[in-house]
Every structure is written in structure tokens, then in C-alpha cells.
Design an enzyme around this catalytic site. Structure first.
Site, PDB file in Angstrom:
ATOM      1  N   GLU A 122      59.660 -94.658  21.610  1.00 47.60           N
ATOM      2  CA  GLU A 122      58.200 -94.421  21.556  1.00 47.60           C
ATOM      3  C   GLU A 122      57.854 -93.315  20.538  1.00 47.60           C
ATOM      4  O   GLU A 122      56.943 -92.517  20.747  1.00 47.60           O
ATOM      5  CB  GLU A 122      57.625 -94.198  22.941  1.00 47.60           C
ATOM      6  N   SER A 168      61.438 -87.614  17.763  1.00 48.72           N
ATOM      7  CA  SER A 168      60.874 -86.250  17.720  1.00 48.72           C
ATOM      8  C   SER A 168      60.287 -85.955  16.337  1.00 48.72           C
ATOM      9  O   SER A 168      59.261 -85.274  16.211  1.00 48.72           O
ATOM     10  CB  SER A 168      61.956 -85.231  18.061  1.00 48.72           C
ATOM     11  N   GLU A 169      60.922 -86.512  15.310  1.00 54.21           N
ATOM     12  CA  GLU A 169      60.428 -86.289  13.947  1.00 54.21           C
ATOM     13  C   GLU A 169      59.057 -86.956  13.777  1.00 54.21           C
ATOM     14  O   GLU A 169      58.156 -86.388  13.146  1.00 54.21           O
ATOM     15  CB  GLU A 169      61.439 -86.841  12.920  1.00 54.21           C
ATOM     16  N   ILE A 211      64.395-103.897  22.275  1.00 47.51           N
ATOM     17  CA  ILE A 211      63.222-104.145  23.121  1.00 47.51           C
ATOM     18  C   ILE A 211      63.567-103.920  24.595  1.00 47.51           C
ATOM     19  O   ILE A 211      64.384-104.641  25.180  1.00 47.51           O
ATOM     20  CB  ILE A 211      62.655-105.571  22.889  1.00 47.51           C
ATOM     21  N   THR A 212      62.898-102.912  25.173  1.00 41.14           N
ATOM     22  CA  THR A 212      63.065-102.613  26.602  1.00 41.14           C
ATOM     23  C   THR A 212      62.514-103.790  27.415  1.00 41.14           C
ATOM     24  O   THR A 212      61.478-104.348  27.056  1.00 41.14           O
ATOM     25  CB  THR A 212      62.287-101.328  26.948  1.00 41.14           C
ATOM     26  N   PHE A 215      57.071-104.634  25.069  1.00 41.13           N
ATOM     27  CA  PHE A 215      56.247-104.243  23.927  1.00 41.13           C
ATOM     28  C   PHE A 215      57.138-104.307  22.694  1.00 41.13           C
ATOM     29  O   PHE A 215      58.155-103.601  22.635  1.00 41.13           O
ATOM     30  CB  PHE A 215      55.752-102.816  24.178  1.00 41.13           C
TER      31      PHE A 215
HETATM   32  N1  CAA Z   1      45.035 -94.215  17.167  1.00 45.12           N
HETATM   33  C1  CAA Z   1      44.316 -95.031  16.373  1.00 45.12           C
HETATM   34  N2  CAA Z   1      44.636 -95.298  15.105  1.00 45.12           N
HETATM   35  C2  CAA Z   1      45.732 -94.709  14.603  1.00 45.12           C
HETATM   36  C3  CAA Z   1      46.530 -93.832  15.361  1.00 45.12           C
HETATM   37  C4  CAA Z   1      46.137 -93.590  16.696  1.00 45.12           C
HETATM   38  N3  CAA Z   1      46.851 -92.799  17.495  1.00 45.12           N
HETATM   39  N4  CAA Z   1      47.543 -93.404  14.593  1.00 45.12           N
HETATM   40  C5  CAA Z   1      47.387 -93.976  13.379  1.00 45.12           C
HETATM   41  N5  CAA Z   1      46.293 -94.763  13.409  1.00 45.12           N
HETATM   42  C6  CAA Z   1      45.743 -95.542  12.310  1.00 45.12           C
HETATM   43  C7  CAA Z   1      45.357 -94.660  11.128  1.00 45.12           C
HETATM   44  O1  CAA Z   1      44.064 -94.125  11.297  1.00 45.12           O
HETATM   45  C8  CAA Z   1      45.416 -95.646   9.976  1.00 45.12           C
HETATM   46  O2  CAA Z   1      44.247 -96.455   9.966  1.00 45.12           O
HETATM   47  P1  CAA Z   1      43.161 -96.354   8.744  1.00 45.12           P
HETATM   48  O3  CAA Z   1      43.927 -96.725   7.497  1.00 45.12           O
HETATM   49  O4  CAA Z   1      42.126 -97.330   9.150  1.00 45.12           O
HETATM   50  O5  CAA Z   1      42.701 -94.929   8.745  1.00 45.12           O
HETATM   51  C9  CAA Z   1      46.559 -96.563  10.387  1.00 45.12           C
HETATM   52  O6  CAA Z   1      46.729 -96.431  11.799  1.00 45.12           O
HETATM   53  C10 CAA Z   1      47.864 -96.228   9.693  1.00 45.12           C
HETATM   54  O7  CAA Z   1      48.144 -94.879   9.980  1.00 45.12           O
HETATM   55  P2  CAA Z   1      48.980 -93.974   9.010  1.00 45.12           P
HETATM   56  O8  CAA Z   1      48.444 -94.074   7.627  1.00 45.12           O
HETATM   57  O9  CAA Z   1      49.042 -92.631   9.640  1.00 45.12           O
HETATM   58  O10 CAA Z   1      50.390 -94.729   9.043  1.00 45.12           O
HETATM   59  P3  CAA Z   1      51.823 -94.252   8.661  1.00 45.12           P
HETATM   60  O11 CAA Z   1      52.521 -95.378   7.997  1.00 45.12           O
HETATM   61  O12 CAA Z   1      51.776 -92.934   7.980  1.00 45.12           O
HETATM   62  O13 CAA Z   1      52.549 -94.125  10.095  1.00 45.12           O
HETATM   63  C11 CAA Z   1      53.127 -93.111  12.172  1.00 45.12           C
HETATM   64  C12 CAA Z   1      52.049 -93.371  11.107  1.00 45.12           C
HETATM   65  C13 CAA Z   1      52.504 -92.156  13.144  1.00 45.12           C
HETATM   66  C14 CAA Z   1      54.373 -92.507  11.564  1.00 45.12           C
HETATM   67  C15 CAA Z   1      53.466 -94.462  12.875  1.00 45.12           C
HETATM   68  O14 CAA Z   1      54.094 -95.362  11.981  1.00 45.12           O
HETATM   69  C16 CAA Z   1      54.324 -94.282  14.112  1.00 45.12           C
HETATM   70  O15 CAA Z   1      53.830 -93.919  15.160  1.00 45.12           O
HETATM   71  N6  CAA Z   1      55.634 -94.582  14.002  1.00 45.12           N
HETATM   72  C17 CAA Z   1      56.523 -94.573  15.156  1.00 45.12           C
HETATM   73  C18 CAA Z   1      56.516 -95.895  15.841  1.00 45.12           C
HETATM   74  C19 CAA Z   1      56.980 -95.814  17.256  1.00 45.12           C
HETATM   75  O16 CAA Z   1      56.585 -94.952  18.031  1.00 45.12           O
HETATM   76  N7  CAA Z   1      57.814 -96.784  17.627  1.00 45.12           N
HETATM   77  C20 CAA Z   1      58.270 -96.866  18.966  1.00 45.12           C
HETATM   78  C21 CAA Z   1      58.594 -98.279  19.277  1.00 45.12           C
HETATM   79  S1  CAA Z   1      58.035 -98.808  20.821  1.00 45.12           S
HETATM   80  C22 CAA Z   1      59.185 -98.334  21.965  1.00 45.12           C
HETATM   81  O17 CAA Z   1      60.022 -97.509  21.729  1.00 45.12           O
HETATM   82  C23 CAA Z   1      58.942 -98.944  23.283  1.00 45.12           C
HETATM   83  C24 CAA Z   1      60.081 -99.046  24.202  1.00 45.12           C
HETATM   84  O18 CAA Z   1      60.706-100.080  24.296  1.00 45.12           O
HETATM   85  C25 CAA Z   1      60.340 -97.967  25.151  1.00 45.12           C
END
Ligand code: CAA
Length: 380
Positions: free
Chosen positions: A363, A366-367, A157-158, A123
Site C-alpha cells: 500500500e 515508506s519511500e 495480489i492479496t 485490489f
Molecule cells: N487523491 C486524489 N487524487 C490523487 C491522489 C489522492 N490521494 N494522489 C494523487 N492524485 C492524483 C493527482 O492529483 C494527479 O491528478 P491530476 O493530474 O489530475 O492533478 C494524478 O493522481 C497523478 O498524480 P501524480 O502526478 O502525483 O502521480 P505520480 O506518478 O507522481 O505518482 C504516487 C504518485 C503517490 C507516487 C503514486 O504513484 C503512488 O501512490 N504509488 C504507490 C502505489 C501503491 O501504493 N501501491 C500499492 C499497491 S496496492 C497494495 O499493496 C494492496 C495490497 O494487496 C495490500
């Protein structure tokens, strides 16, 4: 309210426990040291149905619920978090997203093989300048009619090299912000797709983490998941489920360290008695046990929410936030209980401590979980 597991859930839990003891434990220290991917073990987990646990049997999966998946993640992670992250990413971030939002053709082509563990997936959201700030995707996917052209870099990327198929988020229309992001299925063999160097990590060293480069990679339009512009929502929805997997991983790491510590405290003697008889140690075990049980309830509740069809954005973020903190605190105490032995590799707890740290980072840090939680509880 019923806190008991079903007979089927207990059976799956026991199967995972047995597998972890018999097939993950041997060689876990060496794999960590050599940064060796658990290829054989992943294959075996495919045979056991652990790679596509929640996928409908029609698509090669085990058709189990999310609680069962959390139980398996917990058991595997007690012993080998490098192996369990492969399970988590394949199940939550790849198979689940594909089953929920992919079309029939994509499911036939990719999901079956992924769910059976014939191939594994990755992913790809994070970038050098877009980790927590996931909407700031710099990787581009230009629409060329019947295909897209992908350019850019993904980081951390895992399954970076061991995967065969990659779900890649990329920006198609910058002016639309997050609504211009798409998700694509990218095959490893596609020309212009290049796997960067392997990361030399603090923990989960047996897992395979790479950067990826996309240089004019031609991706057919039929490989886009969902409607044009659905990519960011796809990533967010998928990650909400992924956080249950990582929360269960953190729970398992904590529980593994606790079990080792309890056993050690009953054997090791100091000042004429087993150290468990010293309150300094017994109280540590009491704290560990209590915190792990609290984390377990949050993890199972998030999994249950998903199984019930409830919204699980909040419960999965709380589970990950809390369980990852418990994993960190518990493993540090586990090393302390083991004293000098805790500082050497043979006793496993130093590895668990190193592995725990990533659960507070990937994923969603914590922040980020606190952003998700605070927005959710203050929305109305
Ligand atoms: N379900 C559906 N839609 C969602 C949602 C959810 N859970 N969360 C946000 N959205 C939607 C919002 O509704 C918004 O859509 P609309 O404009 O249509 O309303 C859109 O997404 C943007 O949302 P925000 O305005 O809230 O966006 P933001 O820029 O403020 O960011 C955030 C939100 C929660 C901080 C997000 O950027 C986030 O989760 N960041 C962390 C990313 C992450 O977890 N990365 C991990 C990488 S993957 C990994 O680690 C895998 C691995 O290899 C192990």
C-alpha cells in the site's frame, strides 16, 4: 481535545481482542508455517461484522467509524497479521472504494456480499513493472462499445485466489497517461481470467498472494467504476484510506510484540533476577512503549481525520510511515529480549518480526509515503 474512546469503540475493541485470543491465536503458528489461508477465521470475522465495518448497514455493513476499524485492525494484528490483512484489503480497498464511487447496481450486486463477508475482494494495481510507479500501468482495457477487453498481468495480489471479485486498474487510453486508466469489477469466473502461482513469502504467510493474468477478459461496461478515466484517482483515494488500515496493522504487530516481551521479561530470570530488573531490558521496554504510543496517536488521528471529513492523504501517509518503522524496530527488539527463545517459532515474536516488514512495503512503500508527505507539506 478528547483522547478517550466512546463506549461503543471500547466494546468493539474488546470484541476484537477476545476474538483474536480465542480464534486467531490457536493455529496461527501452523497456518504461517503451512502458508494456509485462515478460511474459517475469515468467515467468523464476517459473522462479527469485521469485513464491512464502515459500510452503511443498508449495504450489509456495520456502519462504524474509521477509529473503530483501526481499533479492530490493531487487536487482530497483535495476534495474526495474515488474517488482519484480509480484513484491511476487504474493508479499505474494496468495500470503501465501492461504496464511495460505485453505482447503485454495483453496490447491490457486489457490496452487500462483500460487506457481510459472504465473499471477499481483492485490489489489483501492482504489476511486474508498475509497483511504486503506479501510473505506468501496462494492463490494457480496450473499449469495445458495450464492454472492455482486458489483457495483462497483476502482481503480489492479496486475497489473490481466495477473492471472488477483483477491482482491477487498467489502461484504456495510453496517450492520456494516468487520466486514461479505469477501474473495473472483475468476477473470478470471467473467461480468460487466470490465477497465477501463490507467492512463497517472508511474512504474512497465511495470506494468499498471487499474480493474476488477464487474457482477453471481456468485462461489461457496467463493471467500470466511475467515469471514464477515473481509475487512477480511484486507486489513490482508496489507497489513502487503505494506509490507515495498514498503519493500524503495523501498530498492532508492534503492540503484540511489546506485550509478549513485557510478559516474558517479568518471567524469565538471568543473573538471579527477572530480566525486567536489568536496565538493559527495562529501557528497551520503555522505548517500545513510547514509540508505540506515538504511532497510536498518528494512526487514530488519521482515522479521526477520515471520520471528520478532513483530508487524510497526509495523516494516513505519516501514520503508515511511522507505525511501520515502529513495527520493524519493536519486533526486532522483541526477538532480542526473548534471546534464544525469540529465534524459535513457539514464542511468536519471530513471526511478528517477519510480518512487520511488509507494512513498510505494501500500500505504498515508506519511500512512497515520504513522497506523499513531502509533496503535501511543500504544496503552498
Ligand atoms: N487523491 C486524489 N487524487 C490523487 C491522489 C489522492 N490521494 N494522489 C494523487 N492524485 C492524483 C493527482 O492529483 C494527479 O491528478 P491530476 O493530474 O489530475 O492533478 C494524478 O493522481 C497523478 O498524480 P501524480 O502526478 O502525483 O502521480 P505520480 O506518478 O507522481 O505518482 C504516487 C504518485 C503517490 C507516487 C503514486 O504513484 C503512488 O501512490 N504509488 C504507490 C502505489 C501503491 O501504493 N501501491 C500499492 C499497491 S496496492 C497494495 O499493496 C494492496 C495490497 O494487496 C495490500
Amino acid at each position: 481535545m478528547d483522547f478517550s474512546l466512546s463506549e461503543e469503540q471500547i466494546m468493539i475493541q474488546e470484541a476484537a481482542r477476545e476474538f483474536a485470543q480465542n480464534e486467531l491465536l490457536p493455529g496461527v503458528i501452523e497456518r504461517d508455517e503451512a502458508q494456509r489461508f485462515p478460511t474459517e477465521q475469515v468467515k467468523r470475522m464476517g459473522d462479527l461484522g469485521f469485513m464491512g465495518m464502515m459500510v452503511d448497514p443498508e449495504y450489509g455493513g456495520s456502519g462504524l467509524d474509521t477509529v473503530s476499524y483501526a481499533l479492530v485492525m490493531e487487536e487482530l494484528s497483535k495476534v495474526d497479521a495474515s488474517a488482519s490483512v484480509v480484513v484491511s484489503v476487504n474493508n479499505s480497498l474494496v468495500c470503501w472504494g465501492l461504496e464511495a464511487y460505485g453505482n447503485e447496481q454495483q453496490k447491490q450486486k457486489y457490496l452487500k456480499r462483500l460487506a457481510m463477508g459472504e465473499i471477499i475482494g481483492a485490489f489489483c494495481l501492482s504489476e511486474p513493472e508498475a509497483g511504486s510507479d503506479a501510473t505506468s500501468q501496462k494492463t490494457t482495457a480496450l473499449d469495445k462499445g458495450d464492454h472492455y477487453i482486458l489483457n495483462g498481468t497483476k502482481n503480489w495480489i492479496t486475497n489473490g485466489n481466495s477473492a471472488s471479485v477483483y477491482i482491477v486498474m487498467a489502461q484504456t487510453d495510453k496517450d492520456k497517461g494516468h487520466k486514461g486508466i479505469n477501474a473495473f469489477l472483475v468476477d473470478k469466473e470471467m473467461p480468460g481470467f487466470e490465477i497465477g502461482p501463490k507467492e512463497n513469502k517472508l511474512g504474512i504467510r497465511g495470506s494468499d498472494t498471487h499474480s493474476l493474468n488477464f487474457n482477453d477478459v471481456k468485462v461489461p461496461k457496467e463493471n467500470r467504476i466511475g467515469e471514464d478515466g477515473f481509475g487512477f484517482k480511484f486507486a489513490m483515494k482508496t489507497l489513502a484510506g487503505g494506509r490507515i488500515g495498514i498503519a493500524a496493522q503495523a501498530l498492532g504487530i508492534a503492540a503484540g510484540a511489546y506485550e509478549l516481551s513485557k510478559k516474558y521479561a517479568k518471567e524469565r530470570k538471568a543473573f538471579g533476577t527477572e530480566i525486567v530488573n536489568h536496565q538493559a531490558i527495562a529501557f528497551k521496554l520503555a522505548d517500545m512503549h513510547t514509540q508505540i504510543e506515538a504511532a497510536r496517536f498518528l494512526v487514530y488521528k488519521a482515522a479521526w481525520d477520515k471520520d471528520q471529513g478532513n483530508n487524510y492523504d497526509l495523516s494516513s501517509a505519516m501514520a503508515k510511515l511511522y507505525a511501520s518503522q515502529v513495527a520493524m524496530d519493536t519486533t526486532i527488539e522483541a526477538v532480542q529480549i526473548h534471546g534464544g527463545n525469540g529465534f524459535v517459532k513457539d514464542y511468536h515474536v519471530e513471526r511478528l518480526m517477519r510480518d512487520a516488514k511488509i507494512t513498510q512495503i505494501y500500500e505504498g512503500t515508506s519511500e512512497i509515503q515520504k513522497i506523499v508527505i513531502s509533496r503535501s507539506i511543500t504544496r503552498d
